[in-house]
Structure formats: structure tokens, C-alpha cells
Write a protein that holds these residues in place. Structure first.
Motif, mmCIF file in Angstrom:
data_model
loop_
_atom_site.group_PDB
_atom_site.id
_atom_site.type_symbol
_atom_site.label_atom_id
_atom_site.label_comp_id
_atom_site.label_asym_id
_atom_site.label_seq_id
_atom_site.Cartn_x
_atom_site.Cartn_y
_atom_site.Cartn_z
ATOM 1 N N THR A 146 41.301 39.697 33.385
ATOM 2 C CA THR A 146 41.852 39.159 34.637
ATOM 3 C C THR A 146 42.996 40.070 35.062
ATOM 4 O O THR A 146 43.497 40.867 34.260
ATOM 5 N N HIS A 147 43.391 39.970 36.313
ATOM 6 C CA HIS A 147 44.535 40.741 36.799
ATOM 7 C C HIS A 147 45.286 39.866 37.797
ATOM 8 O O HIS A 147 44.658 39.232 38.643
ATOM 9 N N PRO A 148 46.614 39.830 37.691
ATOM 10 C CA PRO A 148 47.389 38.949 38.583
ATOM 11 C C PRO A 148 47.097 39.196 40.066
ATOM 12 O O PRO A 148 47.149 38.260 40.868
ATOM 13 N N ASP A 149 46.763 40.439 40.441
ATOM 14 C CA ASP A 149 46.464 40.720 41.851
ATOM 15 C C ASP A 149 45.209 39.981 42.305
ATOM 16 O O ASP A 149 44.984 39.806 43.497
ATOM 17 N N LYS A 150 44.364 39.599 41.349
ATOM 18 C CA LYS A 150 43.117 38.895 41.686
ATOM 19 C C LYS A 150 43.213 37.424 41.302
ATOM 20 O O LYS A 150 42.194 36.780 41.044
ATOM 21 N N GLY A 151 44.439 36.917 41.190
ATOM 22 C CA GLY A 151 44.617 35.514 40.844
ATOM 23 C C GLY A 151 44.046 35.210 39.477
ATOM 24 O O GLY A 151 44.320 35.897 38.509
ATOM 25 N N ARG A 152 43.201 34.166 39.412
ATOM 26 C CA ARG A 152 42.601 33.788 38.142
ATOM 27 C C ARG A 152 41.133 34.194 38.077
ATOM 28 O O ARG A 152 40.373 33.705 37.250
ATOM 29 N N ASP A 153 40.717 35.123 38.950
ATOM 30 C CA ASP A 153 39.326 35.587 38.947
ATOM 31 C C ASP A 153 38.978 36.286 37.635
ATOM 32 O O ASP A 153 39.797 36.984 37.061
ATOM 33 N N LYS A 154 37.733 36.103 37.206
ATOM 34 C CA LYS A 154 37.247 36.743 35.983
ATOM 35 C C LYS A 154 36.495 38.011 36.380
ATOM 36 O O LYS A 154 35.559 37.948 37.172
ATOM 37 N N LEU A 155 36.910 39.148 35.837
ATOM 38 C CA LEU A 155 36.470 40.423 36.393
ATOM 39 C C LEU A 155 35.361 41.116 35.598
ATOM 40 O O LEU A 155 34.848 42.139 36.031
ATOM 41 N N ASN A 156 35.006 40.608 34.423
ATOM 42 C CA ASN A 156 34.050 41.366 33.589
ATOM 43 C C ASN A 156 33.030 40.471 32.886
ATOM 44 O O ASN A 156 32.687 40.723 31.731
ATOM 45 N N LEU A 157 32.541 39.462 33.587
ATOM 46 C CA LEU A 157 31.679 38.479 32.904
ATOM 47 C C LEU A 157 30.396 39.105 32.351
ATOM 48 O O LEU A 157 29.824 38.613 31.388
ATOM 49 N N ASP A 158 29.928 40.205 32.978
ATOM 50 C CA ASP A 158 28.689 40.822 32.492
ATOM 51 C C ASP A 158 28.887 41.615 31.202
ATOM 52 O O ASP A 158 27.937 41.844 30.459
ATOM 53 N N SER A 159 30.110 42.060 30.974
ATOM 54 C CA SER A 159 30.319 42.954 29.830
ATOM 55 C C SER A 159 31.290 42.399 28.791
ATOM 56 O O SER A 159 31.665 43.091 27.862
ATOM 57 N N MET A 160 31.702 41.143 28.949
ATOM 58 C CA MET A 160 32.732 40.610 28.047
ATOM 59 C C MET A 160 32.267 40.582 26.586
ATOM 60 O O MET A 160 31.083 40.398 26.304
ATOM 61 N N GLN A 161 33.223 40.782 25.675
ATOM 62 C CA GLN A 161 32.944 40.863 24.229
ATOM 63 C C GLN A 161 33.972 40.040 23.468
ATOM 64 O O GLN A 161 34.903 40.590 22.894
ATOM 65 N N PRO A 162 33.805 38.720 23.437
ATOM 66 C CA PRO A 162 34.805 37.912 22.738
ATOM 67 C C PRO A 162 34.790 38.195 21.233
ATOM 68 O O PRO A 162 33.743 38.542 20.676
ATOM 69 N N SER A 163 35.947 38.029 20.619
ATOM 70 C CA SER A 163 35.992 38.211 19.164
ATOM 71 C C SER A 163 37.115 37.393 18.543
ATOM 72 O O SER A 163 38.056 36.986 19.218
ATOM 73 N N LEU A 164 36.967 37.180 17.257
ATOM 74 C CA LEU A 164 38.051 36.628 16.448
ATOM 75 C C LEU A 164 38.601 37.789 15.637
ATOM 76 O O LEU A 164 37.843 38.465 14.945
ATOM 77 N N ALA A 165 39.909 38.036 15.766
ATOM 78 C CA ALA A 165 40.522 39.130 15.007
ATOM 79 C C ALA A 165 41.552 38.555 14.050
ATOM 80 O O ALA A 165 42.269 37.612 14.383
ATOM 81 N N ILE A 166 41.595 39.121 12.843
ATOM 82 C CA ILE A 166 42.643 38.764 11.881
ATOM 83 C C ILE A 166 43.474 40.029 11.670
ATOM 84 O O ILE A 166 42.917 41.077 11.310
ATOM 85 N N ILE A 167 44.787 39.929 11.935
ATOM 86 C CA ILE A 167 45.629 41.113 11.762
ATOM 87 C C ILE A 167 46.790 40.814 10.818
ATOM 88 O O ILE A 167 47.121 39.656 10.572
#
Lengths: 339, 362
Positions: free
Chosen positions: A150-171
Motif C-alpha cells: 500500500t502507499h499513503p498517496d493511494k489511501g488504503r488501496d491494495k496495489l499488488n494483489l496479483d503478485s502478493m507473497q505473504p509469509s511468517l518470518a521469525i527473526i
């Protein structure tokens, strides 16, 4: 004290409220915008109300003296994602952030002994980091990388729904080193990992939000055990549909065995057994989202957008309304913390 | 068990002296008023509309069977007419997206739309090419993809390119009859289940699905407010696309049967009826008491939208492709935005919370 939560009042103001065990409002702090999660300091009478995206504030409020201790600004080119926690020793405030220059997720540590100056700025190893939680021992951090740009200039629009890659990370909390990362399988890459909780065995319960087509019927809860791939959990057919592809919060109970996951769009909370990933039951709560474990095994506190609070005893299947005496009716926001 | 919160109880007590002098507009509608309105909407608005859908779709089933028994221009015209009546009925109850219509995904099965990836077209073609007679029975349809078992698939067969096949090939015609049979089944089951489900809106005592009358009213008010935005987004803004130089007529709803604007007209008439035509008590009358200015704005918005729609003729493709038509559709979309804004704003004086976490979560 009972719980602290952000909320919106009937007259449209965003507030941080602290409610005692009798349901009385003991603190009302006006917020500069809509907040999301509230963290409670492990030793001091201190609450941190975190702005939801794309806002930039964290209000640190002393709830004993009832005053704003400090308003942290995310800084130029940054915003918060609604979640921050204190380190186990209470020294650091740890937050998930968006760095706008490259849209990368960041995990930032601010030192309370240096006026909350930034002392570490780690990658989250993904886009759109959301909820974070410490693992047992306190030196490792679980991160829900939602995957949505997302980007503040685009409000709360979601910009990459076709390519999104969610993950769980442990650091590693202090070095920022990536210790483990688990991705959604490619066929479910639109299943955003947003909210999580960790138990004493370092198992992670995850509440998911689906960004694909409205008619798809996908699993909406996941369980992670150290070193293993994500175990996707599906409620029985009718219930899974009723969850409306959207989970808003996940919490383990005090015993760490049982987990509650809220689905505010479907007006229900589902309950799960982390031993075998089994679905146990559900309870109907209109616009119910925020969850906390209470001091009793199998019991949760639930609040709702309708301003209600309930104690739910999973083992007895018993839901009790918690009477509240507030200055005016409110809508409780997505998360709540016991104090 | 007293279901009112401490707040509204305290509020009621505080307002009693004012109520005695019976000034309007000082308190939100009472539980009793919502109870009356919930009942009226369920019994007079929703149930009859599902009954109309059940009856129209039963006729559609008969008409497609007659078409297959004797394919002719006359039986085709009768089947098309029956399709129109069924779509009219569906457009008149499409705004209700809770309760029995959501069971087993009936809402999506009835109308898989907008179909952005053309799943319906692809799946229908593969059925037409395979000509497997097993795909014609009820059992198959229960498990079939939602893309092929509802009104858009039937529209392709009765009005689209596949129409020639329907007239020439018994299998294709049988497929249309099977789809019509499935639609009729859903229509009948939904109407039947509402006989029981409608009771959830009557005599709410906290032991049923809803905790109180205000909560039940919330679902009904969602059906009033949210569809305005859905109609605008899906039925107007998508075909309007970015500018008059690049309209997308095939993104319009029901473009094959050339009834895109008729659908919108029915949607708006339906919402207007839900707003004011429920007898003695209506959303309009409750709002009039709480916020007459807002009520007046909503009246004028509905009137303006209806007037604009009356001036627009199907097919929408013709409108989209000429500058005046395009501008008129754009104006209609702006007017719908205003109507939506005013309806949404009306929820506050009515003390209805459409959803906080559920509508704008994170």
C-alpha cells in the motif's frame, strides 16, 4: 483493571479507553486518528496505542497519572501498520512499519532509555508486516508479513494483489537475522497473513484474510510449529463460509492449548485446539473482533464494533455479557489488551 | 432479560421528561419502533419478493421444457420472456445478501457476476462440447461449478451466441432446461426457508439469531445502503471504464439480453420501496422524526436517480458509445454516490452501526 482498547465514540472521536473489572471507564485519552492495537508495558503503568496504516503516531500514555507521556512519530517516509509491542524487559518498543521509498516492511526498535530513539531497524523480510509477537524467551520475534503493498498517496488501496507473497518470518530481535520463514503455498498466495499469537511452545496461531474471489472457500486459519511448514486449518464447510474470508484477530488462551480467531464480517468467533489443529466450536458475536485470553484456561474476553464486551468460556460454551459503564457508546476497535 | 444496554436505559430515563412533551427528533428510534419495522420489512418486502422469484423461476423452468419439446420462434420467445420475468424478480431481491440466499452459495449460484475471468463462458462451452448427458441431471448440478448453474449461463444460451445450438441441438436445449430447473429449485427453497427464517425478525427475545431489534434492523439497513454502492461500482463504473473513449459495454450486467439499465431501474425502485413502502412505519418515517433535513435529501436523491433512469434506454452499449449517453450514465453514477452518502449518513441519527471492524477492518 480489565482491558485497554482503541475505539470510536458515538460522536465520531477516536479514543483510547481503559476499563476496570466492574466495567467502569477509568481512562479516556483522545487519539489523533484511528488506532489499532494497544500494547501494555510489562512492568510500568504504560499503554502504547498504535496508529493503523497509513497513520504515523504511537501515543504512550501513563494510565496511573493519566497523561500522554510521549507521542512517537514514525518519521518522514514511514508509517505504522497498527501493531507494536514492548520487549519482555520493557526497555524497547518494537513496531512493524512501511518504508515508503521501496515499500519494504521494517521492524523498528525504539529505546525507552533514550527517549524512544530508534536503535535498530530490521527488514521484516516481506511487504506489509502487520502483527508481531515475541517468542518464548523474548529474543526472537514472529512477524506476520501480510504481503499487501500500500502507499499513503493511494489511501488504503491494495496495489499488488496479483503478485502478493505473504509469509511468517521469525527473526532475532536484536541482530535482525532471519531464522525461519514460511510462505503460503503458491495456489493460496492471496491469503494474507495478518494477525498472530504465540504460545509457550512457540507455536503460532494465525488469522488469515483472503484477497481472491468472493466465491472461493479457502482455509482462514493457520498454525505454525517451529521448523515446519504452515498447517492450514479449515472450519467445517458451513462455518468456513460464514467466516466471510476474513479473520481479524487470533489469541491463545492462558493454557496455550486453545486458540480463538475472530471473523467480524461473519459475526463469529471460532475456537481451535492447537494440539491437533482441530476446530472445536464457534460463538456468534456481532462485529466481534478484539480478543484477549483471561486468567482462566479456556476463557477469552471479546469486544465488538457494537460496543459490547463478553466473557466466553470455551470449555463450558458459556457467553456472558460484561456490563460497561462508559461516558458514551463506542465501537471497539480490532484489538484489545488485558491490563 | 433486559437487552437494552445500560446506556440506552440511562438515556431513556434522561429523556423521559422530554418525551412527555412529545417533541420529535430527540431520541433514536426505540426498540419497539425497530421491532415494528423489522417485521414489516420481513413480511411485506422480503418474503413476497422471494415468492415472486420462486413463481417466475418455476414458469421459466416450464418455458424451457416447452422450448426443448418443440423448438420454434414462438417457444424461444416465450422462454426469453420467462427469463426476463425471472431476472426482474431476482433484481428485485438481489439486495438481500443474508439469510437463506447465502446458504450453499445460492447467491453466487443464482448469478455468478461480475465474471471477470469469463469462467462462466469457458465452463459452459466445455459442457456444450462434451455433450455428456450426465451433466443434465439434478445431482450433477448440485455439485457443478457456480459459473454454469445460474442466470448468466442461461442468458448465454437463450440470448447469446449459443442460442443457435439451443435451437438445433437437443443437448444444448436440455442444458438450458436443466439450468432453469436448478434456478427454480433455488428460488423455491429460498422462499420456503424464509417462511421460517422471517421469524427471526419477529418477536425478538434474545434467544434467536439476533440479540435485539436494533441488531436485526442492522442487517436490513445494510440491504438498503450497501447495494447502492454495489450497483454503482459493478453495474456503472466498470462499463464506464476510465473515459468516454474506452467504454466496456460487455462489462455491463445482462448485456446479452439488453437489460442492463432495466436491472438498475428495478434495483433502485426496490431500494426506494424498502426505504418508504413498508406501511405505517418505514425507514423514511423514522428518519423524518430524527433528521428531517437528511430525509428530504434522500427523497430528492431517489427522485433524481429515478428521473435519470427514466430518460435512459437499453441497450447500455448504445448509451456508452455516444457522448450524451456516456455523460448521462456518468451523471447517474454521481447521483448514486450522493444517494449512498446520504443513506449512510442517515444511519447515525437512526443509531444504526452498519459495522466497524467488519466493514473497515485491517
Amino acid at each position: 483493571m480489565l482491558f485497554a482498547s482503541a475505539c470510536k465514540s458515538r460522536d465520531g472521536r477516536h479514543l483510547l479507553l481503559l476499563v476496570d473489572e466492574e466495567g467502569n471507564e477509568v481512562l479516556q485519552h483522545p487519539l489523533p486518528g484511528r488506532a489499532h492495537h494497544v500494547a501494555c508495558h510489562p512492568q510500568q503503568p504504560l499503554l502504547a496505542a498504535v496508529a493503523r496504516r497509513p497513520e504515523r503516531f504511537i501515543d504512550l500514555v501513563d494510565f496511573r497519572d493519566k497523561h500522554l507521556l510521549q507521542r512517537i512519530d514514525a518519521g518522514e517516509g514511514r508509517h505504522f501498520y497498527g501493531h507494536a509491542i514492548f520487549s519482555g524487559d520493557g526497555r524497547y518498543l518494537i513496531s512493524s512499519e512501511n518504508r515508503l521509498s521501496d515499500g519494504s516492511g521494517r521492524i523498528t526498535l525504539r529505546d525507552s532509555q533514550q527517549g524512544y530513539a530508534i536503535v535498530a531497524d530490521h527488514p521484516s523480510y516481506g511487504i506489509g508486516p502487520h502483527e508481531i509477537a515475541l517468542l518464548a524467551g523474548g529474543s526472537q520475534l514472529a512477524i506476520a508479513n501480510g504481503g499487501i503493498l500500500t502507499h499513503p498517496d493511494k489511501g488504503r488501496d491494495k496495489l499488488n494483489l496479483d503478485s502478493m507473497q505473504p509469509s511468517l518470518a521469525i527473526i532475532d530481535l536484536h541482530s535482525g537475522e532471519l531464522l525461519e520463514q514460511q510462505f503460503m503455498p503458491p495456489s493460496l498466495h492471496q491469503l494474507s497473513i495478518r494477525h498472530l499469537d504465540v504460545n509457550a511452545r512457540n507455536e503460532v496461531i494465525i488469522a488469515l484474510q483472503y484477497q481472491g474471489d468472493a466465491w472461493d472457500d479457502v482455509p482462514l486459519v493457520a498454525l505454525h510449529r517451529p521448523g515446519q511448514p504452515l498447517q492450514l486449518l479449515r472450519a467445517p464447510a458451513g462455518v468456513n463460509r460464514q467466516m466471510k474470508q476474513y479473520c481479524g484477530s487470533a489469541r491463545f488462551d492462558r493454557s496455550g492449548r486453545y486458540a480463538a480467531v475472530s471473523s467480524p464480517r461473519g459475526d463469529l468467533i471460532t475456537f481451535w485446539d492447537s494440539r491437533d489443529g482441530r476446530y472445536i466450536s464457534q460463538s456468534r458475536v456481532r462485529d466481534g473482533c478484539a480478543l484477549s485470553a483471561t486468567g482462566r484456561a479456556g476463557e477469552f474476553l471479546v469486544t465488538s464494533g457494537r460496543g459490547k464486551a463478553y466473557h466466553y468460556d470455551l470449555l463450558r460454551g458459556d457467553k456472558q455479557l460484561q456490563p460497561l459503564q462508559l461516558q458514551q457508546p463506542v465501537s471497539w476497535d480490532n484489538h484489545m489488551t488485558l491490563v | 432479560m433486559d437487552k437494552t444496554s445500560l446506556f440506552s436505559r440511562a438515556g431513556l430515563i434522561a429523556l423521559l421528561p422530554l418525551l412527555v412533551i412529545s417533541k420529535p427528533g430527540l431520541a433514536a428510534p426505540s426498540e419497539q419502533q425497530w421491532a415494528e419495522l423489522n417485521r414489516a420489512i420481513a413480511e411485506q418486502h422480503i418474503v413476497p419478493r422471494y415468492q415472486a422469484l420462486a413463481s417466475a423461476s418455476a414458469s421459466l423452468k416450464t418455458a424451457t421444457s416447452q422450448l426443448c419439446a418443440a423448438p420454434s420462434e414462438a417457444t424461444l420467445a416465450a422462454a426469453q420472456q420467462a427469463f426476463h420475468s425471472t431476472m426482474d424478480a431476482w433484481q428485485g431481491i438481489q439486495h438481500v445478501q443474508f439469510g437463506p440466499i447465502t446458504t450453499l452459495m445460492r447467491n453466487f449460484s443464482m448469478q455468478f457476476w461480475p465474471d471477470k475471468k469469463n469462467l462462466g463462458g469457458k465452463q459452459l462451452n466445455s459442457l456444450l462440447n462434451a455433450k455428456d448427458h450426465q451433466t443434465l441431471d439434478d445431482e450433477y448440478f448440485r455439485a457443478a461449478s457456480i459459473g454454469v448453474k445460474g442466470l448468466p449461463a442461461l442468458e448465454r444460451l437463450l440470448f447469446g451466441k449459443a442460442q443457435a445450438k439451443v435451437m438445433a441441438e437437443p443437448f444444448a436445449c436440455q442444458l438450458s432446461a436443466s439450468i432453469a430447473g436448478y434456478v427454480a429449485g433455488m428460488g423455491q427453497e429460498t422462499a420456503q426457508e424464509w417462511q421460517q427464517y422471517g421469524q427471526e425478525f419477529v418477536a425478538i427475545d434474545g434467544n434467536g439469531y439476533y440479540e435485539d431489534n436494533t441488531e436485526a434492523a442492522t442487517d436490513l439497513m445494510k440491504s438498503l445502503v450497501e447495494p447502492v454502492e454495489v450497483v454503482r461500482d459493478n453495474k456503472l463504473l466498470r462499463p464506464l471504464n476510465k473515459s468516454a473513449s474506452s467504454p466496456k459495454p460487455r462489462r455491463a450486467e445482462s448485456w446479452r439480453s439488453e437489460r442492463s439499465l432495466r436491472n438498475i431501474r428495478i434495483n433502485i425502485e426496490t431500494l426506494d420501496a424498502l426505504y418508504r413502502d413498508t406501511g405505517k412505519v418505514s425507514v423514511a418515517s423514522l428518519l423524518q422524526a430524527e433528521d428531517p433535513t437528511r430525509a428530504k435529501q434522500i427523497d430528492s436523491d431517489f427522485a433524481a436517480v429515478k428521473q435519470q433512469l427514466a430518460d435512459l434506454r437499453d441497450p447500455i452499449a448504445t448509451q456508452l458509445r455516444n457522448p450524451q449517453g456516456y455523460a448521462a450514465l456518468k451523471q447517474l453514477s454521481d447521483q448514486l454516490k450522493q444517494l449512498h452518502g446520504n443513506l449512510e449518513a442517515a444511519m447515525q441519527p437512526l443509531n444504526i452501526q452498519l459495522g466497524f471492524n467488519s466493514r473497515d477492518g485491517d
